[in-house]
Design a protein around this motif. Structure first.
Motif: not given
Length: 96
Positions: A33-44
């Motif tokens: 919801e922040s609109g920032l670029k992100y990547e979800v990984h298994p541990l972080e």
């Protein structure tokens, strides 16, 4: 351009040892919801953006864990701060 890459692992302590995945899902929802670029990984999850904005986001995530019933939370954070600009692609692009 973003000046920071921040990786976050949030570990909420639930009241009765319930599954923490719904809490983690809620933390990721806040990131989305922040609109920032992100990547979800298994541990972080890694976020790209302005450092002060991301630190405020981390505060919001921790506060939400309390609202959901967690009585404490461990948040592990790794920060790459580069005032001249940095992107996830700069570090991992060659692997895509």
């Amino acid at each position: 351009m973003a000046n920071s890459l921040v990786s976050i692992q949030i570990i909420p302590k639930t009241k009765n040892g319930e599954n923490s995945i719904p809490y983690v899902d809620e933390a990721i929802k806040i990131i989305i919801e922040s609109g920032l670029k992100y990547e979800v990984h298994p541990l972080e999850t890694t976020i790209e953006g302005d450092l002060s904005t991301i630190l405020q986001l981390i505060t919001k995530m921790n506060e939400r864990m309390m609202e959901m019933g967690s009585y404490n939370v461990i948040t592990q954070v790794k920060i790459l701060y580069q005032p001249t600009g940095i992107a996830m692609e700069d570090l991992t692009g060659k692997y895509h």
